[in-house]
Scaffold this motif. Structure first.
Motif, PDB file in Angstrom:
ATOM      1  N   THR A 107      -7.110 -22.870 -30.893  1.00  0.00           N
ATOM      2  CA  THR A 107      -8.009 -22.782 -31.805  1.00  0.00           C
ATOM      3  C   THR A 107      -9.008 -21.736 -31.591  1.00  0.00           C
ATOM      4  O   THR A 107      -9.507 -21.783 -30.331  1.00  0.00           O
ATOM      5  CB  THR A 107      -8.572 -24.248 -32.451  1.00  0.00           C
ATOM      6  OG1 THR A 107      -9.244 -23.964 -33.524  1.00  0.00           O
ATOM      7  CG2 THR A 107      -9.444 -24.655 -31.424  1.00  0.00           C
ATOM      8  N   THR A 108      -9.513 -21.057 -32.638  1.00  0.00           N
ATOM      9  CA  THR A 108     -10.593 -20.128 -32.599  1.00  0.00           C
ATOM     10  C   THR A 108     -11.820 -20.593 -32.707  1.00  0.00           C
ATOM     11  O   THR A 108     -12.931 -19.846 -32.527  1.00  0.00           O
ATOM     12  CB  THR A 108     -10.383 -18.855 -33.411  1.00  0.00           C
ATOM     13  OG1 THR A 108     -10.049 -19.135 -34.594  1.00  0.00           O
ATOM     14  CG2 THR A 108      -9.229 -18.218 -32.872  1.00  0.00           C
ATOM     15  N   ALA A 109     -11.841 -22.016 -33.397  1.00  0.00           N
ATOM     16  CA  ALA A 109     -13.097 -22.670 -33.804  1.00  0.00           C
ATOM     17  C   ALA A 109     -14.096 -22.832 -32.450  1.00  0.00           C
ATOM     18  O   ALA A 109     -13.589 -23.282 -31.463  1.00  0.00           O
ATOM     19  CB  ALA A 109     -12.728 -23.753 -34.372  1.00  0.00           C
ATOM     20  N   VAL A 110     -15.306 -22.463 -32.554  1.00  0.00           N
ATOM     21  CA  VAL A 110     -15.964 -22.701 -31.466  1.00  0.00           C
ATOM     22  C   VAL A 110     -16.958 -23.690 -31.504  1.00  0.00           C
ATOM     23  O   VAL A 110     -17.845 -23.672 -32.502  1.00  0.00           O
ATOM     24  CB  VAL A 110     -16.864 -21.482 -31.016  1.00  0.00           C
ATOM     25  CG1 VAL A 110     -17.873 -21.632 -29.944  1.00  0.00           C
ATOM     26  CG2 VAL A 110     -15.866 -20.256 -30.624  1.00  0.00           C
ATOM     27  N   PRO A 111     -16.944 -24.831 -31.054  1.00  0.00           N
ATOM     28  CA  PRO A 111     -17.808 -25.929 -31.371  1.00  0.00           C
ATOM     29  C   PRO A 111     -19.432 -25.833 -31.197  1.00  0.00           C
ATOM     30  O   PRO A 111     -19.792 -25.310 -30.125  1.00  0.00           O
ATOM     31  CB  PRO A 111     -17.206 -27.116 -30.541  1.00  0.00           C
ATOM     32  CG  PRO A 111     -16.690 -26.372 -29.273  1.00  0.00           C
ATOM     33  CD  PRO A 111     -16.223 -25.107 -29.807  1.00  0.00           C
ATOM     34  N   ALA A 112     -20.228 -26.119 -32.083  1.00  0.00           N
ATOM     35  CA  ALA A 112     -21.574 -25.897 -31.791  1.00  0.00           C
ATOM     36  C   ALA A 112     -22.104 -27.146 -31.184  1.00  0.00           C
ATOM     37  O   ALA A 112     -22.951 -27.041 -30.485  1.00  0.00           O
ATOM     38  CB  ALA A 112     -22.080 -25.915 -33.422  1.00  0.00           C
ATOM     39  N   ARG A 113     -21.447 -28.258 -31.520  1.00  0.00           N
ATOM     40  CA  ARG A 113     -21.798 -29.733 -30.791  1.00  0.00           C
ATOM     41  C   ARG A 113     -20.716 -30.021 -29.942  1.00  0.00           C
ATOM     42  O   ARG A 113     -19.885 -30.369 -30.491  1.00  0.00           O
ATOM     43  CB  ARG A 113     -22.186 -30.572 -31.963  1.00  0.00           C
ATOM     44  CG  ARG A 113     -22.562 -32.022 -31.337  1.00  0.00           C
ATOM     45  CD  ARG A 113     -22.716 -33.018 -32.439  1.00  0.00           C
ATOM     46  NE  ARG A 113     -22.641 -34.422 -31.882  1.00  0.00           N
ATOM     47  CZ  ARG A 113     -23.826 -35.044 -31.733  1.00  0.00           C
ATOM     48  NH1 ARG A 113     -25.024 -34.470 -32.268  1.00  0.00           N
ATOM     49  NH2 ARG A 113     -24.024 -36.395 -31.329  1.00  0.00           N
ATOM     50  N   ILE A 114     -20.864 -29.816 -28.628  1.00  0.00           N
ATOM     51  CA  ILE A 114     -19.688 -30.189 -27.905  1.00  0.00           C
ATOM     52  C   ILE A 114     -20.163 -31.608 -27.287  1.00  0.00           C
ATOM     53  O   ILE A 114     -21.039 -31.914 -26.964  1.00  0.00           O
ATOM     54  CB  ILE A 114     -19.886 -29.558 -26.461  1.00  0.00           C
ATOM     55  CG1 ILE A 114     -19.712 -27.916 -26.959  1.00  0.00           C
ATOM     56  CG2 ILE A 114     -18.809 -29.854 -25.534  1.00  0.00           C
ATOM     57  CD1 ILE A 114     -19.793 -26.867 -25.691  1.00  0.00           C
ATOM     58  N   GLU A 115     -18.947 -32.603 -27.486  1.00  0.00           N
ATOM     59  CA  GLU A 115     -19.207 -33.962 -27.237  1.00  0.00           C
ATOM     60  C   GLU A 115     -18.531 -34.274 -26.033  1.00  0.00           C
ATOM     61  O   GLU A 115     -17.264 -33.926 -25.875  1.00  0.00           O
ATOM     62  CB  GLU A 115     -18.806 -35.071 -28.335  1.00  0.00           C
ATOM     63  CG  GLU A 115     -19.748 -34.884 -29.705  1.00  0.00           C
ATOM     64  CD  GLU A 115     -19.451 -35.938 -30.505  1.00  0.00           C
ATOM     65  OE1 GLU A 115     -18.546 -36.615 -30.373  1.00  0.00           O
ATOM     66  OE2 GLU A 115     -20.469 -36.149 -31.365  1.00  0.00           O
ATOM     67  N   VAL A 116     -19.130 -35.079 -25.040  1.00  0.00           N
ATOM     68  CA  VAL A 116     -18.410 -35.274 -23.875  1.00  0.00           C
ATOM     69  C   VAL A 116     -18.563 -36.963 -23.387  1.00  0.00           C
ATOM     70  O   VAL A 116     -19.708 -37.503 -23.503  1.00  0.00           O
ATOM     71  CB  VAL A 116     -18.959 -34.668 -22.641  1.00  0.00           C
ATOM     72  CG1 VAL A 116     -18.522 -34.892 -21.381  1.00  0.00           C
ATOM     73  CG2 VAL A 116     -18.955 -32.984 -22.815  1.00  0.00           C
ATOM     74  N   LEU A 117     -17.377 -37.543 -23.380  1.00  0.00           N
ATOM     75  CA  LEU A 117     -17.486 -38.994 -23.049  1.00  0.00           C
ATOM     76  C   LEU A 117     -17.841 -38.980 -21.484  1.00  0.00           C
ATOM     77  O   LEU A 117     -17.074 -38.230 -20.749  1.00  0.00           O
ATOM     78  CB  LEU A 117     -16.112 -39.614 -23.244  1.00  0.00           C
ATOM     79  CG  LEU A 117     -15.777 -39.647 -24.714  1.00  0.00           C
ATOM     80  CD1 LEU A 117     -14.317 -40.292 -24.708  1.00  0.00           C
ATOM     81  CD2 LEU A 117     -16.714 -40.456 -25.311  1.00  0.00           C
ATOM     82  N   VAL A 118     -18.766 -39.925 -20.926  1.00  0.00           N
ATOM     83  CA  VAL A 118     -19.035 -39.857 -19.618  1.00  0.00           C
ATOM     84  C   VAL A 118     -19.578 -41.393 -19.317  1.00  0.00           C
ATOM     85  O   VAL A 118     -19.972 -42.181 -20.201  1.00  0.00           O
ATOM     86  CB  VAL A 118     -20.302 -38.847 -19.491  1.00  0.00           C
ATOM     87  CG1 VAL A 118     -21.277 -39.242 -20.301  1.00  0.00           C
ATOM     88  CG2 VAL A 118     -20.503 -38.686 -18.025  1.00  0.00           C
ATOM     89  N   ASP A 119     -19.373 -41.601 -17.720  1.00  0.00           N
ATOM     90  CA  ASP A 119     -19.682 -42.861 -17.515  1.00  0.00           C
ATOM     91  C   ASP A 119     -21.208 -42.967 -16.974  1.00  0.00           C
ATOM     92  O   ASP A 119     -21.530 -43.671 -15.937  1.00  0.00           O
ATOM     93  CB  ASP A 119     -18.642 -43.328 -16.304  1.00  0.00           C
ATOM     94  CG  ASP A 119     -18.509 -42.275 -14.920  1.00  0.00           C
ATOM     95  OD1 ASP A 119     -19.314 -41.300 -15.293  1.00  0.00           O
ATOM     96  OD2 ASP A 119     -18.142 -42.705 -14.373  1.00  0.00           O
ATOM     97  N   ALA A 120     -22.088 -42.053 -17.573  1.00  0.00           N
ATOM     98  CA  ALA A 120     -23.450 -42.103 -17.054  1.00  0.00           C
ATOM     99  C   ALA A 120     -24.302 -41.838 -18.581  1.00  0.00           C
ATOM    100  O   ALA A 120     -23.889 -41.300 -19.450  1.00  0.00           O
ATOM    101  CB  ALA A 120     -23.605 -41.116 -16.129  1.00  0.00           C
ATOM    102  N   ARG A 121     -25.524 -42.302 -18.286  1.00  0.00           N
ATOM    103  CA  ARG A 121     -26.395 -42.087 -19.711  1.00  0.00           C
ATOM    104  C   ARG A 121     -27.242 -40.723 -19.401  1.00  0.00           C
ATOM    105  O   ARG A 121     -28.039 -40.701 -18.602  1.00  0.00           O
ATOM    106  CB  ARG A 121     -27.124 -43.418 -19.843  1.00  0.00           C
ATOM    107  CG  ARG A 121     -26.387 -44.371 -20.020  1.00  0.00           C
ATOM    108  CD  ARG A 121     -27.280 -45.762 -20.356  1.00  0.00           C
ATOM    109  NE  ARG A 121     -26.686 -46.868 -20.573  1.00  0.00           N
ATOM    110  CZ  ARG A 121     -25.512 -47.179 -21.728  1.00  0.00           C
ATOM    111  NH1 ARG A 121     -25.627 -46.413 -22.597  1.00  0.00           N
ATOM    112  NH2 ARG A 121     -24.949 -48.502 -21.688  1.00  0.00           N
ATOM    113  N   LEU A 122     -26.854 -39.679 -19.990  1.00  0.00           N
ATOM    114  CA  LEU A 122     -27.425 -38.496 -19.842  1.00  0.00           C
ATOM    115  C   LEU A 122     -27.993 -37.824 -21.307  1.00  0.00           C
ATOM    116  O   LEU A 122     -27.484 -38.264 -22.325  1.00  0.00           O
ATOM    117  CB  LEU A 122     -26.183 -37.576 -19.293  1.00  0.00           C
ATOM    118  CG  LEU A 122     -25.421 -37.870 -18.004  1.00  0.00           C
ATOM    119  CD1 LEU A 122     -24.532 -36.964 -17.712  1.00  0.00           C
ATOM    120  CD2 LEU A 122     -26.518 -38.047 -16.780  1.00  0.00           C
TER     121      LEU A 122
END
Length: 222
Positions: A107-122
């Motif tokens: 896709t050429t769509a560029v996300p403004a909000r990148i969501e990342v699942l992570v095992d730490a609270r950041l």
């Protein structure tokens, strides 16, 4: 005979490592083999003060560069930032589907909000017009973390609806065949997807099985 000052020597070695990978984002831990943590932190702070390095977030640094056209500082690559965060916090991450699809050229769509699942609270990290949000996830949701096939799986989750369109399905298949045929990374991705096939939904198993089947054209041209 003049002796090189320890701080000066550490500074030159830190800069040499950064110059070898100018697009990377760095953490103090990346220089642990060059000196003690206090000395490394002090060196990084001095380089930031001298504007030779840029502090992106807590413990994250890069080499600042200027956009030739705009004359403004370039924004750090979010992929390099995420890689650095995983090293800084010894975290496991899985990126969102749109980001994965963009990374793979699906896709050429560029996300403004990148969501990342992570095992730490950041906390979120702001990068120009983009923002990386870290969402705490249970280990069961991080099955694909740090695995070669992670981006393919996440991208397909996001693209599920468009796969019902024949033209889009063929386009996606063509792009993924090219990826899976890549001489450098293709084999690792193929083997990882085969190993984790039972961990994806039935519809995705059927789609991937066609791509992973030796008779599906992997060995030929995409």
């Amino acid at each position: 005979m003049s002796l090189v000052e320890p701080d000066s020597d550490l500074r030159s070695r830190v800069l040499a490592r950064i110059e070898a990978k100018p697009d990377e984002v760095w953490t103090p831990g990346d220089f642990a083999d060059l000196g003690g943590r206090a000395a490394v932190d002090k060196t990084l702070q001095r380089l930031v003060a001298a504007q030779e390095l840029r502090r992106i977030d807590r413990g994250l640094y890069d080499r600042p560069r200027t956009n030739i056209l705009t004359g403004r500082a370039t924004v750090p690559d979010y992929r390099a930032v995420i890689r650095a965060v995983t090293r800084r916090d010894n975290a496991r991450v899985v990126i969102d589907g749109m980001t994965a699809a963009n990374d793979l050229g699906l896709t050429t769509a560029v996300p403004a909000r990148i969501e990342v699942l992570v095992d730490a609270r950041l906390k979120p990290i702001k990068l120009g017009s983009q923002e990386i949000h870290f969402k705490y996830a249970a280990p069961s949701r991080l099955y694909w973390a740090d695995r070669p096939g992670m981006r393919v799986v996440q991208a397909l989750h996001w693209l599920q609806d468009v796969l019902t369109q024949d033209s889009e399905r063929k386009r996606i298949e063509k792009t993924l065949r090219r990826l899976l045929s890549d001489p450098k990374h293709g084999e690792a991705i193929r083997e990882d997807l085969r190993a984790g096939l039972s961990a994806v939904p039935i519809w995705m198993q059927e789609f991937l099985r066609q791509l992973l089947n030796p008779g599906a054209g992997l060995e030929g041209k995409p």
